[in-house]
Design an enzyme around this catalytic site. Structure first.
Site, PDB file in Angstrom:
ATOM      1  N   LYS A 206       1.377   2.657   5.402  1.00 14.56           N
ATOM      2  CA  LYS A 206       2.358   2.440   6.465  1.00 14.56           C
ATOM      3  C   LYS A 206       2.182   1.081   7.138  1.00 14.56           C
ATOM      4  CE  LYS A 206       3.992   7.087   7.164  1.00 14.56           C
ATOM      5  NZ  LYS A 206       4.203   8.226   8.060  1.00 14.56           N
ATOM      6  N   ARG A 249      -1.357  12.922   3.217  1.00 13.43           N
ATOM      7  CA  ARG A 249      -0.361  12.483   2.238  1.00 13.43           C
ATOM      8  C   ARG A 249      -0.796  11.119   1.709  1.00 13.43           C
ATOM      9  NH1 ARG A 249       4.496  11.225   3.478  1.00 13.43           N
ATOM     10  NH2 ARG A 249       5.699  12.324   1.897  1.00 13.43           N
TER      11      ARG A 249
END
Length: 265
Positions: A206, A249
């Site tokens: 991210k 994840r």
């Protein structure tokens, strides 16, 4: 659930989209997506999460028919090889994916607990401030840890009352949060884990990791590309497990599984 009690779980990511922030268009055909999902299972993923609508900042919504066309065959192709999660905010997509073999509903809207109860599947309630189109414009909190914790606790209580058989919660790293918000949530994961529901953390590749990498290189006004965020992603995953997260994840499943074995030991 036995897997969550006996060790950490890695949830592999398969984005069947042309515009996801990390691997958009790489696995946009069903054949490529199934091959990728099978690879992630072979690398040690406990779950493969299939998504047909990007949730990246600024992403446009996808019509139901198009999302169904993207994900149903992929879920069906992977269900014989391991647990499959469907990443969607649409009840129609959730029902079709569960019919095709998914048994986890990963819901970034945290609104489909009644659908999860109807389908008798695990529900992942994700915190998000705003929508993909607006969530990173100017996210603000008085106390991000308390507000996210209260939101997820309330969501879990609603789900249990509705009859959802198992509830996981996800603080929504990067979903309406600044880098400082993300770091504060990661620093306080034990507070969220102490609320009782298994905690899912999705920090892989991210933007805040790219920003932190750039800062370490002495660059304050740029970030590194998504493909160069492995070290930070592994660090965030290891930290999350050490602080009580049950699931992470990950795009880079093989490396993450190896790191998690060290954490578990």
């Amino acid at each position: 659930m036995e897997t969550l009690q006996t060790g950490p779980m890695v949830m592999g990511i398969v984005n069947v989209t042309p515009d996801s922030f990390s691997d958009g268009a790489r696995f946009s055909s069903p054949e490529a997506a199934v091959a990728r999902g099978r690879q992630l299972f072979e690398e040690g993923a406990g779950v493969v999460d299939v998504g047909g609508e990007s949730t990246r900042p600024g992403a446009d919504p996808v019509p139901v028919r198009e999302e169904l066309a993207r994900v149903v065959d992929v879920v069906a192709g992977l269900a014989a090889h391991g647990r499959v999660s469907i990443d969607t905010t649409k009840p129609e997509v959730a029902r079709a994916a569960v019919a095709a073999g998914a048994d986890i509903l990963n819901d970034v809207s945290a609104s489909m607990h009644e659908v999860a109860a109807e389908l008798n599947v695990t529900w992942v309630a994700v915190h998000r401030q705003g929508t993909p189109a607006t969530m990173q414009v100017a996210p603000q909190y008085g106390d991000v840890v308390a507000e996210v914790g209260d939101y997820l606790t309330a969501a879990a209580e609603r789900a249990r009352a509705a009859g959802v058989p198992e509830v996981w919660v996800d603080p929504g790293i990067g979903f309406g949060k600044t880098t400082d918000h993300n770091l504060e949530l990661l620093a306080n994961l034990r507070r969220l884990a102490a609320q009782g529901a298994p905690v899912v953390v999705g920090a892989s590749r991210k933007r805040f990791i790219g920003e932190l990498h750039a800062r370490s290189d002495g660059c304050t006004n740029q970030e590194v590309s998504t493909d160069d965020r492995l070290e930070g992603s592994l660090s965030a995953a290891a930290w999350a497990f050490a602080q009580g997260a049950a699931v992470v994840r990950a795009h880079d499943v093989a490396a993450t599984v190896k790191a998690m074995k060290v954490v578990a030991a």
